[in-house]
Design an enzyme around this catalytic site. Sequence first.
Site, PDB file in Angstrom:
ATOM      1  N   ARG A  13     -15.774  -1.166  -1.634  1.00  0.00           N
ATOM      2  CA  ARG A  13     -14.882  -0.071  -1.947  1.00  0.00           C
ATOM      3  C   ARG A  13     -15.648   1.275  -1.794  1.00  0.00           C
ATOM      4  O   ARG A  13     -15.381   2.119  -2.669  1.00  0.00           O
ATOM      5  CB  ARG A  13     -14.107  -0.125  -3.249  1.00  0.00           C
ATOM      6  CG  ARG A  13     -13.386  -1.247  -3.401  1.00  0.00           C
ATOM      7  CD  ARG A  13     -13.126  -1.894  -4.828  1.00  0.00           C
ATOM      8  NE  ARG A  13     -12.100  -3.106  -4.811  1.00  0.00           N
ATOM      9  CZ  ARG A  13     -12.768  -4.351  -4.792  1.00  0.00           C
ATOM     10  NH1 ARG A  13     -14.140  -4.469  -4.603  1.00  0.00           N
ATOM     11  NH2 ARG A  13     -11.717  -5.163  -4.810  1.00  0.00           N
ATOM     12  N   TYR A  43       0.846  -1.312  -0.094  1.00  0.00           N
ATOM     13  CA  TYR A  43      -0.003  -0.064   0.228  1.00  0.00           C
ATOM     14  C   TYR A  43       0.900   1.216   0.044  1.00  0.00           C
ATOM     15  O   TYR A  43       1.320   1.684   0.971  1.00  0.00           O
ATOM     16  CB  TYR A  43      -1.050   0.048   1.155  1.00  0.00           C
ATOM     17  CG  TYR A  43      -1.869  -1.286   1.169  1.00  0.00           C
ATOM     18  CD1 TYR A  43      -2.153  -1.982   0.041  1.00  0.00           C
ATOM     19  CD2 TYR A  43      -2.412  -1.403   2.367  1.00  0.00           C
ATOM     20  CE1 TYR A  43      -3.298  -3.063   0.153  1.00  0.00           C
ATOM     21  CE2 TYR A  43      -3.576  -2.600   2.551  1.00  0.00           C
ATOM     22  CZ  TYR A  43      -3.864  -3.314   1.509  1.00  0.00           C
ATOM     23  OH  TYR A  43      -4.755  -4.391   1.458  1.00  0.00           O
TER      24      TYR A  43
HETATM   25  N1  LIG Z   1      -6.289  -8.466   1.057  1.00  0.00           N
HETATM   26  C1  LIG Z   1      -6.450  -7.726   0.024  1.00  0.00           C
HETATM   27  O1  LIG Z   1      -6.201  -7.966  -1.033  1.00  0.00           O
HETATM   28  C2  LIG Z   1      -7.000  -6.435   0.380  1.00  0.00           C
HETATM   29  C3  LIG Z   1      -7.734  -5.576  -0.742  1.00  0.00           C
HETATM   30  C4  LIG Z   1      -8.575  -4.599  -0.784  1.00  0.00           C
HETATM   31  C5  LIG Z   1      -8.316  -4.016   0.304  1.00  0.00           C
HETATM   32  N2  LIG Z   1      -7.960  -4.633   1.728  1.00  0.00           N
HETATM   33  C6  LIG Z   1      -8.285  -3.949   3.058  1.00  0.00           C
HETATM   34  O2  LIG Z   1      -9.650  -3.799   3.349  1.00  0.00           O
HETATM   35  C7  LIG Z   1      -9.625  -2.612   3.547  1.00  0.00           C
HETATM   36  C8  LIG Z   1     -10.996  -1.898   3.344  1.00  0.00           C
HETATM   37  O3  LIG Z   1     -11.230  -1.991   1.853  1.00  0.00           O
HETATM   38  P1  LIG Z   1     -11.535  -0.946   0.855  1.00  0.00           P
HETATM   39  O4  LIG Z   1     -10.957   0.413   1.449  1.00  0.00           O
HETATM   40  O5  LIG Z   1     -11.368  -1.272  -0.280  1.00  0.00           O
HETATM   41  O6  LIG Z   1     -13.055  -0.706   0.983  1.00  0.00           O
HETATM   42  P2  LIG Z   1     -14.375  -0.590   1.864  1.00  0.00           P
HETATM   43  O7  LIG Z   1     -13.986  -0.541   2.995  1.00  0.00           O
HETATM   44  O8  LIG Z   1     -15.358  -1.378   1.310  1.00  0.00           O
HETATM   45  O9  LIG Z   1     -14.723   0.924   1.238  1.00  0.00           O
HETATM   46  C9  LIG Z   1     -13.817   1.853   1.774  1.00  0.00           C
HETATM   47  C10 LIG Z   1     -14.471   3.051   1.185  1.00  0.00           C
HETATM   48  O10 LIG Z   1     -15.741   3.421   1.819  1.00  0.00           O
HETATM   49  C11 LIG Z   1     -16.245   4.775   2.241  1.00  0.00           C
HETATM   50  N3  LIG Z   1     -16.904   4.763   3.237  1.00  0.00           N
HETATM   51  C12 LIG Z   1     -16.439   3.935   4.570  1.00  0.00           C
HETATM   52  N4  LIG Z   1     -17.574   3.864   5.378  1.00  0.00           N
HETATM   53  C13 LIG Z   1     -18.866   4.648   4.680  1.00  0.00           C
HETATM   54  C14 LIG Z   1     -20.033   5.035   5.067  1.00  0.00           C
HETATM   55  N5  LIG Z   1     -20.512   4.595   6.264  1.00  0.00           N
HETATM   56  N6  LIG Z   1     -20.733   5.311   4.015  1.00  0.00           N
HETATM   57  C15 LIG Z   1     -20.505   5.704   2.846  1.00  0.00           C
HETATM   58  N7  LIG Z   1     -19.155   5.510   2.601  1.00  0.00           N
HETATM   59  C16 LIG Z   1     -18.158   4.818   3.518  1.00  0.00           C
HETATM   60  C17 LIG Z   1     -14.775   5.290   2.442  1.00  0.00           C
HETATM   61  O11 LIG Z   1     -14.828   6.558   2.042  1.00  0.00           O
HETATM   62  P3  LIG Z   1     -14.689   7.832   3.410  1.00  0.00           P
HETATM   63  O12 LIG Z   1     -12.994   7.998   3.587  1.00  0.00           O
HETATM   64  O13 LIG Z   1     -15.440   8.652   2.423  1.00  0.00           O
HETATM   65  O14 LIG Z   1     -15.374   7.314   4.361  1.00  0.00           O
HETATM   66  C18 LIG Z   1     -13.921   4.477   1.588  1.00  0.00           C
HETATM   67  O15 LIG Z   1     -13.520   5.270   0.298  1.00  0.00           O
HETATM   68  C19 LIG Z   1      -8.285  -1.796   3.386  1.00  0.00           C
HETATM   69  O16 LIG Z   1      -8.135  -0.694   3.923  1.00  0.00           O
HETATM   70  C20 LIG Z   1      -7.518  -2.892   3.283  1.00  0.00           C
HETATM   71  O17 LIG Z   1      -6.928  -3.027   4.604  1.00  0.00           O
HETATM   72  C21 LIG Z   1      -7.313  -5.940   1.320  1.00  0.00           C
END
Ligand SMILES: NC(=O)c1ccc[n+]([C@@H]2O[C@H](COP(=O)([O-])OP(=O)(O)OC[C@H]3O[C@@H](n4cnc5c(N)ncnc54)[C@H](OP(=O)(O)O)[C@@H]3O)[C@@H](O)[C@H]2O)c1
Length: 346
Positions: free
Chosen positions: A224, A72
């Site tokens: 996401r 990351y």
């Molecule tokens: N192992 C892997 O291959 C892998 C791949 C991808 C991700 N990950 C992990 O999973 C974690 C989370 O994944 P992600 O960031 O892809 O997706 P996510 O948690 O599904 O979505 C994050 C997005 O959602 C928004 N959000 C959060 N809470 C919200 C709410 N209550 N209402 C509306 N929007 C909201 C955030 O924007 P705001 O900032 O505006 O809240 C952010 O842009 C990552 O941080 C990472 O640690 C792992």
Amino acid sequence: MTDTHAEDAAPARVSQRTLGSGEFAMPVSTLGFGVMGMNYNRGPHPDRAALIRLLHQAVNRGVTLFDTAEVYGPHVNEELAGEALARFSHRIAITTKFGHRIIDGQYVAGELDSRPATIRRVAEASLRRLRLDVIELFYQHRLDPAVPIEDVAGTVRELIHEGKVKRFGLCEVGVDTIRRAHAVQPVTAVQSEYHLMWREPEKQVLPALAELGIGFVPYSPLNRGFLGGDINEHTRFDSGNDNRNTLPRFTPEALRANLAVVEVLNVFGRTRGMTGAQVALAWLLAKGQNIVPIPGTTKLAHLEENLRAAHFALGATDVATLEQEVSKIGIVGERYPPEQQRQVAS
Ligand SMILES: NC(=O)c1ccc[n+]([C@@H]2O[C@H](COP(=O)([O-])OP(=O)(O)OC[C@H]3O[C@@H](n4cnc5c(N)ncnc54)[C@H](OP(=O)(O)O)[C@@H]3O)[C@@H](O)[C@H]2O)c1
């Protein structure tokens, strides 16, 4: 007249669950925090001081599981996590991941590297960036077809014996890989994409994890951000730091079609006092006691909203109703482009 319950004024608090079992069990908060999007792949973000403040606000609300990875940035996300969270390492866990090829600080797209020497080098470097003495949970980020999983598990096992790592995790792997790895070094958690628009893990992975006593960490639990309802076909992901513009489910056409899912969540939540994001997270929590989602955010309001999802317990009828409504919608767009799809089990 005031009619305020004590909990209305207090910050959200989150309960506990356990990932894994036996010697390698890991007690964690029911919802973790995905740190990735704070400065990588999720577009414009607040400044570093604000991000660090938000991570402290998560700690103060009882979050004890924070997820990052070497790739990351590369590195900047681990550095942020280390700067903000190392001082709390006696009561929280920062989990991180190895396995992508990074040369001179640059991610080499599409290339994997889980050779034992690389795993050892990454462990040392991650410990430095995270400002820790031990990594609580060290995941392989993607299966490396060039390195037998037994060799990967064996290397992490050695790192555990050396006191540099406490537990082992895998991401986006099939059942055969899980069983082979688990036989060498018990696996504490598997991390894969899982949410109402991607339920593939239910077919084989979740039953196997339940059988083996392994935890499951759904990543991108709000798809996401999409399931939170703030994204539509007019949203642009063109900051240069947002991978959603490469994902087939984030084209304007796919977003327009898939908003039907968000509407199902909103309708379901309306009579239950829940937001769409809370419905999405509460559904995940209802799918198994060994499940700990890791939503990411840059906003205190969203952190509060997401943590309060754990205050709602969806019953079997609720879960069935929700699944039935979503299953009527044909989801448009693959979750990954072909070169990334090749790196995941299904
Ligand atoms: N192992 C892997 O291959 C892998 C791949 C991808 C991700 N990950 C992990 O999973 C974690 C989370 O994944 P992600 O960031 O892809 O997706 P996510 O948690 O599904 O979505 C994050 C997005 O959602 C928004 N959000 C959060 N809470 C919200 C709410 N209550 N209402 C509306 N929007 C909201 C955030 O924007 P705001 O900032 O505006 O809240 C952010 O842009 C990552 O941080 C990472 O640690 C792992």
